[in-house]
Design an enzyme around this catalytic site. Structure first.
Site, PDB file in Angstrom:
ATOM      1  N   ASP A 144       0.793  -1.229   0.000  1.00 46.85           N
ATOM      2  CA  ASP A 144       0.000   0.000   0.000  1.00 46.85           C
ATOM      3  C   ASP A 144       0.822   1.275   0.000  1.00 46.85           C
ATOM      4  OD1 ASP A 144       1.109  -0.033   2.504  1.00 46.85           O
ATOM      5  OD2 ASP A 144      -0.715  -0.717   3.506  1.00 46.85           O
ATOM      6  N   GLU A 157      -0.682  -9.016  -1.066  1.00 44.10           N
ATOM      7  CA  GLU A 157      -1.193  -8.454   0.205  1.00 44.10           C
ATOM      8  C   GLU A 157      -2.425  -7.585  -0.082  1.00 44.10           C
ATOM      9  OE1 GLU A 157       0.722  -5.382   2.904  1.00 44.10           O
ATOM     10  OE2 GLU A 157       1.445  -7.186   3.895  1.00 44.10           O
ATOM     11  N   GLU A 184      -1.996   5.116   3.046  1.00 43.71           N
ATOM     12  CA  GLU A 184      -1.982   3.710   2.645  1.00 43.71           C
ATOM     13  C   GLU A 184      -3.363   3.118   2.374  1.00 43.71           C
ATOM     14  OE1 GLU A 184      -0.216   4.992   5.153  1.00 43.71           O
ATOM     15  OE2 GLU A 184       1.883   4.549   4.758  1.00 43.71           O
ATOM     16  N   HIS A 203       7.065   5.121  12.843  1.00 43.92           N
ATOM     17  CA  HIS A 203       7.328   5.899  11.621  1.00 43.92           C
ATOM     18  C   HIS A 203       6.070   6.381  10.911  1.00 43.92           C
ATOM     19  CE1 HIS A 203       6.254   2.102   9.698  1.00 43.92           C
ATOM     20  NE2 HIS A 203       6.038   2.795   8.601  1.00 43.92           N
ATOM     21  N   ARG A 224       3.162   8.038   9.049  1.00 43.99           N
ATOM     22  CA  ARG A 224       2.983   9.429   8.634  1.00 43.99           C
ATOM     23  C   ARG A 224       1.896  10.123   9.470  1.00 43.99           C
ATOM     24  NH1 ARG A 224       4.566  11.963   3.538  1.00 43.99           N
ATOM     25  NH2 ARG A 224       5.789  10.108   3.130  1.00 43.99           N
ATOM     26  N   HIS A 259      13.699   4.785  12.480  1.00 43.98           N
ATOM     27  CA  HIS A 259      13.485   5.063  11.051  1.00 43.98           C
ATOM     28  C   HIS A 259      14.331   6.272  10.647  1.00 43.98           C
ATOM     29  CE1 HIS A 259      11.279   6.112   7.362  1.00 43.98           C
ATOM     30  NE2 HIS A 259      10.640   4.954   7.429  1.00 43.98           N
TER      31      HIS A 259
END
Ligand code: UD1
Ligand code: UDP
Length: 407
Positions: A98, A120, A134, A211, A213, A243
């Protein structure tokens, strides 16, 4: 007659970990020509995985630039992939997961009339803004996909609810478990001296990764939670492989970098990371892949998110959603560290996400799609009505381990 050409496109660390078994399987299979293409959305974090799994992409767009916007990544990837598609004429493009890379690969292929296989497929939270971007990426990819490789029966059900045809969906298990099972056979030592020293002690270890967003505004809160926990439990080690996103590092580091029992490292190579996960008592994360891996290792996982597209391990009781509130992270972690019964209730080794044969099932389904072979049986028996709800923080979940553990 020429062989069907299968182009696997990836660009970030988790995609590389999840496509690696499929690329290996395709390369071994004489029925296909396999081309691996990296957008290079990630750089150091991707190179680590390529190296570990021995993948050398034929093309690498080298897209990684610090701080670029989603639209910059997508537009540069779209142009770069278009040129490669024109040159290579693939019959199939595999897009994994994604990310911006995955969504762009699917769109670029669709525009050129290439069949899209989504590895997936069918993960959903039901909230288009979470995870961002995503959830939107997954839905866009689904619309242009010819073959949906769903990891679980729950993701199959999500796709059926959106009226995708059952004949276009195969339940494969998640290739992340193929990679994990491989990694657990590797005999390696920690390169980081502090991790190596900790490994031989019986000190408790809490592993933290972050991490997402949509969590960037809350990173200071997350950093403060780790600080509070580290001060409260001075004999427990808190490991943070951070990250490389500067927005993550700048918010978290000032809170924890002076604490003796916090070990901060750069992103760890996959073999080191899986070893660390296996050594941990508790995992606190907002990662998708870690939510799938840690339950397989029997580790209680506290997920710093409001919802998840991976409800299976929540239903199994090994994963709990705790959000990003500092106090909640501290109290839920403390509960696991202080109350053995609470710990034991979550420390269940469950494997709803795969059995190590997801790549094999995926390649068999691609053989069927391209007319050179047949599918093999799906990963798990399909149970109607399983995992339908969105799991949210604080929401009670049904505990039904027996029908979630893979056969
Ligand atoms: C991306 C994916 C996310 C996935 C995550 C895995 C999108 C929109 N997001 O998010 O779904 O969970 O990867 O980690 O596709 N950076 C480096 N070196 C690297 C990688 C990243 O320096 O090897 C830094 C750069 O400053 C970069 C920033 O991290 O700008 C963010 O990278 P980016 O790929 O945009 O987003 P992620 O947060 O990694
Ligand atoms: N991982 C790794 N090194 C690290 C942290 C994570 O190799 O320092 C692996 C982890 O085992 C998992 C994947 O990276 O397979 C998850 O990547 P990430 O959390 O970046 O992305 P997400 O899964 O959330 O998309």
């Amino acid at each position: 007659m020429s062989l069907p050409k299968i182009m696997t496109v990836y660009g970030t660390r988790p995609e590389a970990i999840k496509v690696a078994p499929v690329i290996a399987e395709l390369q071994r299979d004489s029925r296909f020509e396999s081309v691996a293409v990296s957008t290079g959305q990630h750089r150091e974090m991707l190179d680590q995985v390529n190296q570990m799994f021995g993948i050398t992409p034929k093309y690498d767009l080298g897209l990684m630039k610090p701080g670029q916007t989603l639209n910059e990544i997508v537009s540069r990837a779209l142009t770069g992939l278009d040129e490669i598609i024109e040159r290579e004429h693939p019959d199939v493009i595999i897009s994994q997961g994604d990310t911006s890379t995955a969504m762009t690969a699917a769109l670029a292929g669709f525009h050129r009339g290439v069949k899209i296989v989504h590895l997936e497929a069918g993960l959903r939270t039901g909230n288009i803004f979470s995870p961002f971007p995503e959830e939107a990426n997954r839905r866009v990819i689904g619309q242009v996909t010819s073959l949906h490789l769903a990891p679980t029966s729950g993701s199959l059900e999500n796709l059926r609810r959106e009226n995708f045809r059952s004949k276009d969906i195969v339940v494969t298990g998640n290739t992340v478990i193929d990679s994990l099972l491989k990694a657990t056979t590797w005999d390696i030592q920690f390169e980081d001296e502090r991790l190596a020293a900790m490994a031989d002690t019986d000190q408790r270890l809490v592993l933290v990764t972050t991490h997402r967003r949509e969590n960037l505004d809350d990173m200071t809160e997350i950093g403060s939670a780790i600080q509070e926990l580290a001060e409260k439990y001075p004999n427990t080690i808190f490991a943070l492989p951070l990250h490389l996103n500067p927005l993550v590092r700048n918010a978290v580091l000032p809170k924890v970098d002076q604490l003796n029992n916090v070990i901060i490292t750069n992103p760890l190579p996959y073999d080191q990371f899986t070893k660390l996960m296996n050594r941990a008592s508790v995992v606190v994360t907002d990662s998708g892949g870690v939510q799938e891996e840690a339950p397989a290792l029997g580790k209680p996982v506290l997920v710093m998110r409001e919802n998840t597209e991976r409800p299976e391990a929540v239903a199994a009781g090994t994963v709990k959603l705790v959000g990003t509130d500092r106090q909640r992270i501290v109290s839920e972690t403390s509960l696991l560290l202080d109350v053995p019964a609470a710990y034991d209730a979550m420390a269940n080794a469950v494997n709803p996400y795969g059995d190590g044969r997801a790549a094999h099932r995926s390649v068999a389904a691609i053989a069927d799609l391209t007319g050179v072979g047949e599918r093999v049986p799906d990963f798990a028996p399909l149970v109607e009505g399983e995992h339908k709800q969105e799991f949210a923080v604080g929401q009670p979940v049904e505990r039904s381990r027996s029908d979630l553990v893979s056969p």
